[in-house]
Scaffold this motif. Structure first.
Motif, mmCIF file in Angstrom:
data_model
loop_
_atom_site.group_PDB
_atom_site.id
_atom_site.type_symbol
_atom_site.label_atom_id
_atom_site.label_comp_id
_atom_site.label_asym_id
_atom_site.label_seq_id
_atom_site.Cartn_x
_atom_site.Cartn_y
_atom_site.Cartn_z
ATOM 1 N N GLY A 48 -12.230 5.305 -11.874
ATOM 2 C CA GLY A 48 -13.559 5.617 -12.316
ATOM 3 C C GLY A 48 -13.558 5.664 -13.901
ATOM 4 O O GLY A 48 -14.315 5.075 -14.784
ATOM 5 N N LEU A 49 -12.544 6.578 -14.288
ATOM 6 C CA LEU A 49 -12.300 6.749 -15.727
ATOM 7 C C LEU A 49 -11.729 5.580 -16.268
ATOM 8 O O LEU A 49 -12.252 5.293 -17.701
ATOM 9 N N TRP A 50 -10.992 4.807 -15.652
ATOM 10 C CA TRP A 50 -10.613 3.710 -16.273
ATOM 11 C C TRP A 50 -11.760 2.682 -16.665
ATOM 12 O O TRP A 50 -11.801 2.243 -17.869
ATOM 13 N N GLN A 51 -12.485 2.337 -15.608
ATOM 14 C CA GLN A 51 -13.639 1.585 -15.795
ATOM 15 C C GLN A 51 -14.456 2.439 -17.141
ATOM 16 O O GLN A 51 -15.032 1.473 -17.764
ATOM 17 N N GLY A 52 -14.815 3.602 -16.809
ATOM 18 C CA GLY A 52 -15.957 4.114 -17.888
ATOM 19 C C GLY A 52 -15.313 4.391 -19.307
ATOM 20 O O GLY A 52 -16.333 3.734 -20.126
ATOM 21 N N ARG A 53 -14.260 4.703 -19.350
ATOM 22 C CA ARG A 53 -13.757 4.949 -20.801
ATOM 23 C C ARG A 53 -12.878 3.693 -21.489
ATOM 24 O O ARG A 53 -12.957 3.722 -22.556
ATOM 25 N N PHE A 54 -12.146 2.930 -20.610
ATOM 26 C CA PHE A 54 -11.570 1.984 -20.956
ATOM 27 C C PHE A 54 -12.042 0.697 -20.754
ATOM 28 O O PHE A 54 -11.358 -0.389 -20.958
ATOM 29 N N GLY A 55 -13.153 0.408 -19.954
ATOM 30 C CA GLY A 55 -13.722 -0.656 -19.913
ATOM 31 C C GLY A 55 -12.909 -1.664 -18.845
ATOM 32 O O GLY A 55 -12.964 -2.915 -18.632
ATOM 33 N N GLY A 56 -11.897 -0.953 -18.137
ATOM 34 C CA GLY A 56 -11.053 -1.644 -17.074
ATOM 35 C C GLY A 56 -10.074 -2.603 -17.809
ATOM 36 O O GLY A 56 -9.396 -3.406 -17.229
ATOM 37 N N ASP A 57 -9.528 -2.072 -19.155
ATOM 38 C CA ASP A 57 -8.602 -2.934 -19.962
ATOM 39 C C ASP A 57 -7.371 -2.402 -19.484
ATOM 40 O O ASP A 57 -6.966 -1.256 -19.443
ATOM 41 N N PRO A 58 -6.536 -3.486 -19.059
ATOM 42 C CA PRO A 58 -4.945 -3.120 -18.342
ATOM 43 C C PRO A 58 -4.201 -2.594 -19.731
ATOM 44 O O PRO A 58 -3.362 -1.875 -19.492
#
Lengths: 112, 935
Positions: free
Chosen positions: B232-242
């Motif tokens: 969730g945090l990855w999607q929310g804060r980093f836009g799912g950027d690898p």
């Protein structure tokens, strides 16, 4: 049925046997089978399409015959039926059973 | 014999699949046949083309029939007849829309409710954590002498168990806390789980990107600032950027490096909400730089509490074996560090496995029972309607049987109809089950966060089971009955209908009685609940509730560590005391009926150390009792000088329970000493007794003791109770320090000297209304630290929140009962309509002989009297028995509330009367001549 008045009724179950018997001699298409039956029985057995084709499908379903599209004698596409090994076995068994039955009926008719 | 049948099946299947090809072959073959015939005729000398066509067509016979017959050989007979049944069923259901809609509605509601409850139940009680092979994962609790399960052990003990236990292939620890992540403007308060290094490996949780922790990253004393973030945090804060892996994230005041992103299906372990990121336990000191001592204590001290511990059972080891080994190891460890020996409890990871005996389970089971009853009711009802329908259709059925349909075939036809209904209802029911469970669990378990409430294959299996059951229940019995009549009625319709009454009646009577009983049980239950809620909502809670507001301070996400919080609390308290207009405000940690409370272990002097009891403790300022209007019944109250002192007030219940025969004043209780290092068991003297009040729950008064506010060095987030004063607010002093409200320095300067002199300012001298007090409070807090917010809520809101569960429960029960009532009415209607129809001739005859309408109605009624009375009797007994279970689970319910029984029975009677009205009217309007002519 058009041929009802002149044609004899078949004993139930015998049509399949007759078809197998005809096919035992050679591979043949549906129309040919009907013609051959008519001819061999001297016009006594006239098989309607609504009995012939269900019977053929039944034989196909049980694996007693195989069907194949091939050019006919007058060069049209026709579906030829061939007796399979299972069909041959089945025919033999049926024929034996039929003979027994007829013999039994005969005996009853003669002695009763 | 078997093998050819199998082969035939495969050939059949192939033909079915290559259907188009197959049909084309057949058509071509027949066309060839026709052409050959035409040729033969032509050769025989028929020239005329028209004539030729006619003759060949004639000779050919019925081509369509031939084709259909040939094709029929291939189609397994049942496929076609099932299709026929379905089409026929759909048509017959469409022809009777009222029946169909009523049945569908009943089933949809029943199945929808049941599946929803099952989903919620499954999520709470059956579903384990979303990890690999979850059934081998167990949780460790500390089982206290008093039976309480304490969530977790100290990390020191954890390490000892991890290093010595063989029953577990892996043991993991988790400590969840709130931190602030991100930089100032994007700062966000989130839940973070501090875990050991192989936490994810033991659970079998994968990363979406990157890696989990290495063993090196969890060495005590060698902290590394790394973290793993949630999906969730990855999607929310980093836009799912690898590319997020390798970037940094600020956690409190330290910069952490992201090493991995956890796969989306992992929602964390436990019921404290989903953590957004994970950090190695050893890195805790980096995250809490301002409070190194307590973090070090937590990580190292055997007496510290605590981390949630879970483990994976080694292959071939049972939970009981693990329990035995851990028991042993825990004893060894605790003896070696000189700690009280308790027993670790090894439990499965399901949420409810850990909440034994908290009552919610019972309420849940009750709801489950109720809705299952409704489903049964719906089935009974639909069955009833189906019996009536089968009887109405007996002519049709008789015709079909006479025309040679086999009995199994007719039964199958009737079953198909009910199956169609059940499947339709089941499908819609599952749809409902996708959103209802969330609402249900939120209502029933406000505190527990259930990670995943989506229905799954278990639910599907359950619903299919329900559908099959429903189908059998309401389809089979009528079908068997309906076909038992055979073909006779067609020949002789009068004997047919008489026989129908004879055979149909026992079944119908039973169905009617069942429905009445179930409806009565549900109605009584719902009425009891509703009355209970009403009673509690209007009862006097024992404290002032309507003129009181609760203000809480909202500390900013960053910059308020423990020392700063303590300092601010002290500043705030001092400033508040200095304000004349706010002087009567009370301070406490948790206001009455708050969502949190403090439980403490205490014992009496002379009692053994392990004989502690857990009692609720409130920290309050002296004004608390004045604001809430809880009077002192004995002894003295708190004074400002008591702050931090060893004195306490108890409520009447506690006084009664601990000192049943003595005056509690002057007695002492001994606290367990708390978890703070070096805290010795402290004696507290009881100085007074206050009246009982429902401050901790509306169902009963718990024993409570009150202590003065803690000394200034203890961090403490006060709640402020503001009170609306009727007039000049006598207690508040003559005037307010309005002029100094904006001036923090002035306020603090005058703090110790009491009320400031009136300055003739623009603001009202004394805040007599809540809004004014709230405004003044906000101003005060703002002057101390503009970053601190103030939230003000009426105390009534707590009361309402507390009642919500009961209200929702009562509302659900009410809805269920209403449904039951409607179903019962439909059932009663069905039965009477049937009776009238079946006895038309008899009634006609009686009317021809001079029977009055009321005699006719009585006749109809009499035929169901036994079923009605029996059903109501059983229902009343069942309701009484059932409501005994409700007592104590929901507030204010008493099982022998005559009003509830009377109301429920009256409702049922009115519904039944309304339902009999139409059939009865039909009975009295039967034309004797017409009826007799039918004879």
């Amino acid at each position: 049925m058009a041929s009802h008045d002149q044609a004899a009724e078949l004993l139930p179950g015998t049509l399949d046997m007759l078809i197998l018997r005809v096919l035992a001699r050679e591979t043949m298409h549906g129309y040919g089978i009907a013609q051959r039956l008519k001819q061999l029985s001297k016009d006594v057995l006239q098989i309607g399409e609504s009995s012939l084709y269900p019977a053929l499908q039944r034989l196909l379903l049980n694996g007693f015959v195989e069907a194949e599209w091939r050019p006919s004698e007058n060069n049209r596409r026709a579906r030829y039926y061939t007796l399979t090994r299972a069909g041959r076995k089945h025919l033999a068994a049926e024929q034996q059973e039929f003979d027994r039955l007829i013999a039994a009926i005969h005996r009853v008719l003669e002695t009763a | 014999m078997k093998e050819p049948a199998m082969k035939a099946f495969w050939r059949r299947l192939r033909a079915r699949i290559r259907h188009r090809h197959f049909a084309a072959d057949l058509d071509e073959e027949l066309a060839f046949h026709r052409d050959m015939k035409k040729d033969a005729l032509a050769r025989a000398g028929v020239d005329n083309a028209d004539d030729l066509a006619t003759r060949s067509a004639h000779e050919m016979g019925n081509t369509t029939l031939a084709r259909e017959a040939a094709r029929g050989v291939w189609i397994a007979p049942w496929i076609d007849s099932v299709r026929q049944d379905l089409v026929y069923a759909a048509r017959s259901l469409r022809r009777q829309p009222a029946f169909t809609v009523a049945t569908l509605a009943a089933l949809i509601v029943a199945i929808g409710l049941n599946t929803s409850l099952f989903t919620a139940y499954y999520a709470l009680a059956l579903r384990p954590w979303a990890v690999a092979d979850p059934w081998r994962v167990v949780m460790l609790f500390d089982l206290r002498a008093n039976g309480f399960l304490n969530d977790g052990l100290s990390l020191a003990e954890y390490r000892y168990l991890r290093d010595h236990a063989h029953a577990l292939s892996g043991l993991i620890a988790k400590h969840q806390r709130e931190v602030v992540i991100g930089d100032d403007e994007a700062a966000q308060r989130v839940s973070v789980a501090f875990v050991n290094s192989n936490y994810f490996d033991v659970l079998g949780v994968r990363t979406a990107v990157g890696r989990t922790f290495l063993a090196d990253e969890d060495r005590l004393g060698a902290p590394l600032a790394v973290c793993v973030i949630g999906y969730g945090l990855w999607q929310g804060r980093f836009g799912g950027d690898p590319g997020a892996v390798g970037r940094t994230l600020r956690v409190n005041d330290t910069t952490f490096t992201i090493v991995g992103v956890i796969a989306s299906d992992f929602k964390g372990t436990g019921d404290r909400g989903e953590p957004l990121l994970w950090i190695p336990l050893a890195a805790m000191p980096l995250a809490f730089t301002s409070d190194p001592t307590s973090v070090r204590d937590l990580l190292e001290k055997p007496s510290a509490c605590c981390a949630s511990i879970a483990g994976r059972l080694a292959l071939g080891v049972t939970r009981e074996q693990a329990q035995l080994e851990l028991d042993q190891l825990s004893r060894l460890f605790r003896q070696s560090v000189g700690q009280k020996v308790t027993h670790p409890a090894v439990l499965p990871t399901r949420i409810l496995a850990q909440n034994k005996g908290n009552g919610a389970m019972v309420v849940f089971a009750l709801m489950f029972t109720c809705t299952t009853l409704v489903l049964l009711l719906a089935c009974a009802n639909v069955g009833n309607l189906c019996v009536a329908r089968a009887l109405a259709r007996q002519h049709e059925i008789a015709v079909r049987l006479s025309l040679g349909a086999s009995r199994p075939r007719v039964i199958r036809q009737l079953l198909t109809e009910s199956l169609l209904l059940a499947v339709t209802a089941g499908t819609i029911g599952i749809g409902i089950a996708f959103f209802l469970p969330n609402l249900l669990t939120e209502a029933a378990f406000p505190g527990v966060r259930v990670p995943d409430l989506s229905p799954d294959w278990m639910l599907l299996a359950f619903t299919c089971g329900l559908c099959a059951l429903a189908c059998l229940l309401f389809g089979l019995a009528p079908a068997i009955r309906g076909t038992r009549l055979g073909t006779i009625p067609l020949a002789d319709s009068s004997t047919g209908s008489t026989r129908a009454i004879g055979t149909g009646f026992a079944l119908r009577g039973l169905l009617l009685a069942t429905q009445l009983a179930i409806s009565l049980i549900l109605l009584v239950g719902a009425t009891l609940l509703a009355r209970g809620v009403q009673r509690v909502a209007t009862q006097d809670p024992g404290f002032a509730i309507d003129d009181v507001a609760v203000a809480s301070l909202e500390l900013p996400a960053r910059g308020f560590d423990r020392p700063r919080t303590a300092a601010f609390a002290h500043e705030f308290t001092t400033a508040l005391r200095a304000r004349a207009d706010l002087r009567s405000a009370a301070l406490t940690m948790f206001e009455p009926l708050a969502s949190g409370r403090v439980l403490t272990s205490i014992r009496l002097p002379g009692e053994a150390e392990n004989r502690t009891r857990t009692i609720e403790q409130h920290l309050v300022s002296p004004e608390y009792f004045d604001v809430l209007e809880i009077p002192l019944v004995a002894g003295r109250g708190f004074t400002p000088g008591d702050v931090g002192g060893g004195v306490a007030l108890v409520n009447q219940t506690m006084a009664r329970e601990l000192w049943p025969n003595d005056n509690p004043i002057g007695r002492t209780i001994i606290g367990a000493g708390g978890r703070r290092p070096g805290a010795a068991p402290s004696a507290t003297e009881i100085i007074g007794v206050v009246r009982d009040a429902y401050t901790s729950g509306l169902d009963r008064v718990e024993p409570v003791f009150y202590k003065p506010l803690p000394p200034p060095d203890v961090p403490f987030q006060p709640r402020i109770l503001l009170k609306q004063r009727p007039s000049a607010a006598g207690a508040a002093g003559p005037a307010g320090a309005a002029g100094s409200a904006r001036s923090a320095g002035a306020t603090r300067a005058t703090g110790a000297t009491g009320p400031a002199a009136p300055t003739g300012a623009a603001e009202p001298a004394v805040a007599t209304d809540l809004a004014g007090a709230a405004t003044a409070l906000r101003a005060l807090v703002h002057s101390l630290d503009p970053r601190v917010g103030v939230k003000v809520e009426p105390l009534r809101a707590n009361f309402d929140r507390w009642l919500t569960a009961s209200r929702v429960g009562a509302a659900i029960a009410g809805a269920v009962a209403l449904l039951a009532l409607v179903l019962a009415a439909i059932g009663v209607f069905g039965v009477f309509a049937f009776v009238v129809q079946a006895r038309t001739q008899e009634i006609g005859l009686r009317m021809a002989l001079g029977a009055r309408p009321h005699q006719v109605v009585a006749l109809v009624m009499r035929s169901t009297a036994w079923a009605t009375l029996g059903g109501l009797g059983v229902g009343a007994i069942g309701a009484f028995a059932g409501s005994r279970f409700l007592v104590g689970q929901l507030y204010g319910v008493s099982p022998s509330d005559p009003a509830a029984y009377i109301t429920a029975s009256a409702l049922l009677a009115i519904a039944a009367a309304a339902a009999t009205f139409l059939p009865a009217r039909r009975a009295t309007r039967i034309d004797p001549i017409a009826a007799l002519r039918r004879e």
